[in-house]
Scaffold this motif. Structure first.
Motif, PDB file in Angstrom:
ATOM      1  N   ASP A 401       0.817  -1.209   0.000  1.00 37.96           N
ATOM      2  CA  ASP A 401       0.000   0.000   0.000  1.00 37.96           C
ATOM      3  C   ASP A 401       0.852   1.261   0.000  1.00 37.96           C
ATOM      4  O   ASP A 401       0.362   2.336  -0.352  1.00 37.96           O
ATOM      5  N   ALA A 402       2.094   1.145   0.436  1.00 38.30           N
ATOM      6  CA  ALA A 402       2.959   2.325   0.526  1.00 38.30           C
ATOM      7  C   ALA A 402       4.407   1.903   0.341  1.00 38.30           C
ATOM      8  O   ALA A 402       4.783   0.764   0.649  1.00 38.30           O
ATOM      9  N   LEU A 403       5.218   2.839  -0.170  1.00 36.98           N
ATOM     10  CA  LEU A 403       6.645   2.598  -0.388  1.00 36.98           C
ATOM     11  C   LEU A 403       7.433   3.742   0.232  1.00 36.98           C
ATOM     12  O   LEU A 403       7.164   4.916  -0.048  1.00 36.98           O
ATOM     13  N   PHE A 404       8.410   3.399   1.072  1.00 40.58           N
ATOM     14  CA  PHE A 404       9.309   4.377   1.680  1.00 40.58           C
ATOM     15  C   PHE A 404      10.712   4.073   1.159  1.00 40.58           C
ATOM     16  O   PHE A 404      11.260   2.999   1.426  1.00 40.58           O
ATOM     17  N   ILE A 405      11.286   4.997   0.400  1.00 42.22           N
ATOM     18  CA  ILE A 405      12.594   4.769  -0.204  1.00 42.22           C
ATOM     19  C   ILE A 405      13.673   5.214   0.772  1.00 42.22           C
ATOM     20  O   ILE A 405      13.750   6.390   1.132  1.00 42.22           O
TER      21      ILE A 405
END
Length: 656
Positions: A401-405
């Motif tokens: 649901d979400a991506l944190f790079i």
């Protein structure tokens, strides 16, 4: 009636269905419908009925959103001429069957809170109201969120379900163990005895669990039948990649180190049979791993660098293990099946799934290991299932649901492709692709800040083979030269006179046709203000590297002090004009997470640059806020997903 996956040829029909079922302000546009059909994270299904004569007739459609552990009914519509004929119930039953077959733990949806008839309809299928959503469809038009749990978190203290051992050949299980019944895979899959009851515990001992093999289908259909099965489809899927395996093992990381601390060498393998092992002294670890991975016969390969890590979890073939260790198998199996209660790993109810992209080999990553660990802990507290992924997981983005790079970004790097793909798939992503594009180019920043009258050192754009590049008399020295896409002080030079400037320009023009010249402001440190959601998050003083004019000193010497010291301050200790300038500058880029670098000179704040993907290291940026910094980060992700989910979508059919 039958359900099929929608094709682009159905686009005109879906658009027409929207016009029949929803008011104009609530219809999904054609572009959105096209994206739903093509997206890997959505499923659009068409409901058809076959009349006595003529081709099949389309009677309705449903749009589903795939999350890692849950399936969301985004839209369900029945053509008005086919309403009140039971098609709504049939579609919903098909959706629930699809969710069970694919191992989803729950199904969720939103419904108009004023439509009590519709809410009662869903309640008949086991859905429960979990949240009230004010102003969901529009001002004054609230909704309720409803959820149906498909798999319980735990089993009763005493479970009298029959123990069914499934094998492909009866000769593969030569033992007679009280309390068990041995069933062939073909019988289990086809017999109504096992199709129509959830009151079985299934122990799948087929030889292969690859897709399209009997072992895979046994676990898949056992889940669809609400039967307790080991291994389940989720456990099998967890073995598909090293990162998934290591993620599952995180909870027993310290126990692994403790049990293997006296093992000599850098490699170790442990075979586990029914929660036990023939390896002396390792029974406790075998049981722990069996509980964690929910497997019966498997081998775990460990490797040691600084710490022991799991390299691979491999399923073992029952005939092979019996041939090599017949006594161990019979003894362990007899003990295992004598129990009345079987352990199941406890799954927390996470609302959403978060991927954190990292590069374990990066020399100076934006977050250290301890910071990543704290991020994960904070994410779980907020309600995220969290998994660390690497560049090999590009094709799995739509599972989240979400991506944190959390590795250094660049436009011509796979981090940008990850960000762009995540955004296209509808994920909440930091850093978003626009922030990466804008922050990576100093020319964009210069123009953007100049137009907004944000104070920055005097700057000039010098183009190759122009008068400015040839006549350097009007520059005051020292001066700083930068490549437009420089970062971390690489491609940045301080020059002290015209001769040195001409030399560096010749060098830089080999890479870029435009170079930025910037006034040099001498300060002992740079301010770094972390900005999240348009507000200051943390404040640091980044001091210059020893004997150098920049924070980073990338000289060829292998030196430990290549980066200067950092000092973290409470926000109320930072001059107000520094915070105000940082927030104003970050707002010109977006509303995500940024690190704004400023110099304070003669009582004024000057923006040097704005960074996407800013550093967040344990003991530095979190020195004041501690765990609260990570909680604020994860709450930002959570709130963004919630806002995104509140985009209007509707259900249109009459109760049967």
């Amino acid at each position: 009636m039958k359900m099929r996956i929608a094709q682009l040829e159905d686009l005109t029909y879906l658009e027409h269905l929207e016009s029949l079922c929803f008011p104009e302000s609530r219809r999904s546009p054609r572009r959105s419908l096209r994206m739903s059909i093509q997206s890997a994270s959505q499923i659009v299904m068409i409901c058809e009925t076959k009349p006595d004569e003529g081709p099949p007739q389309r009677v309705g459609a449903v749009i589903l959103l795939n999350y890692k552990n849950s399936l969301r009914i985004y839209s369900l519509a029945i053509d008005p001429q086919f309403q009140s004929q039971g098609y709504g119930s049939l579609i919903l039953e098909d959706v629930l069957a699809h969710a069970r077959q694919h191992g989803y733990r729950r199904v969720s949806l939103e419904a108009d809170s004023g439509n009590k008839k519709l809410i009662r309809f869903y309640e008949r299928f086991g859905f429960e109201v979990t949240d009230t959503l004010p102003d969901y469809y529009a001002k004054g038009e609230p909704a309720v969120r409803m959820r149906k749990e498909l798999f319980a978190d735990d089993i009763p203290q005493v479970d009298e379900r029959p123990n069914v051992i499934v094998v492909e050949n009866a000769k593969h299980w030569p033992f007679e163990i009280p309390g068990t019944q041995v069933v062939l895979a073909t019988t289990y899959l086809s017999s109504s005895r096992y199709q129509n009851s959830s009151l079985f515990r299934v122990f799948n001992l087929c030889r292969s669990f690859k897709p399209h093999k009997f072992g895979y289908y046994v676990s898949l259909l056992a889940s669809a039948r609400d039967q307790r099965v080991i291994p389940n489809v989720t456990a099998l899927r967890d073995l598909s990649s090293v990162s998934l395996v290591q993620s599952v093992a995180d909870d027993v990381e310290e126990a692994i180190q403790e049990h293997l601390k006296n093992v000599a060498g850098r490699e170790f393998s442990l075979e586990v049979y029914f929660e036990n092992t023939p390896t002396p002294g390792m029974s406790a670890l075998a049981k722990l791993l069996a509980h964690q991975f929910e497997l019966l016969l498997f081998r775990v390969k460990f490797v040691k660098e600084e710490r022991w890590e799991i390299q691979q979890v491999q399923l073992l073939s029952l005939p092979t293990v019996i041939k090599e260790h017949p006594q161990d198998i019979e003894t362990n199996a007899a003990k295992y099946f004598q129990r009345k209660r079987f352990h199941r790993a406890r799954f927390k109810h996470f609302h959403y799934d978060l991927a954190i992209l990292i590069n374990p080999q990066e020399k100076t990553p934006p977050s250290c290991q301890e910071a990543l660990h704290r991020m994960r802990s904070a994410a779980e507290k907020v309600g995220f299932y969290t998994e660390f992924i690497t560049k090999q997981d590009y094709n799995r983005i739509c599972e989240f649901d979400a991506l944190f790079i959390r590795e250094t970004t660049s436009v011509d790097h796979y981090t940008y492709r990850f960000s762009r793909r995540a955004y296209a798939e509808g994920l909440i992503v930091m850093d978003d692709p626009w922030s990466i594009l804008r922050c990576s180019n100093k020319m964009y920043l210069y123009e953007r800040l100049s137009r907004a009258r944000v104070r920055q050192p005097r700057s000039w754009l010098i183009c190759k083979e122009t008068p400015e590049a040839l006549n350097l008399d009007h520059f005051e020295f020292p001066i700083v030269l930068k490549l437009p896409d420089s970062c971390f002080s690489v491609g940045v030079f301080k020059v002290n006179d015209k001769s040195e400037m001409r030399e560096k320009l010749d060098l830089l023009f080999k890479t870029s046709e435009v170079v930025i010249a910037q006034e040099f402001l001498q300060t002992p440190f740079d301010w770094r203000i972390g900005v999240l959601d348009g507000s200051p998050l943390y404040a640091c003083k980044y001091h210059m590297a020893r004997g150098h004019w920049q924070i980073y000193n990338w000289s060829p010497d292998d030196r430990e002090d290549f980066v200067g010291d950092a000092e973290t301050l409470a926000l109320n200790q930072v001059p107000a004009h520094v915070l105000q300038t940082a927030v104003k500058g970050a707002a010109l880029i977006g509303d995500g997470l940024y690190g704004v670098d400023l110099k304070e000179h003669q009582g004024k704040a000057y923006v040097i640059e704005i960074n996407d993907n800013p550093n967040i290291d344990a003991g530095v940026e979190d020195a004041i806020l501690g765990d609260d910094l990570y909680l604020q980060l994860m709450n930002s992700f959570y709130n963004r997903i919630e806002r995104e989910r509140k985009s209007p979508h509707f259900v249109s059919f009459r109760e049967d």
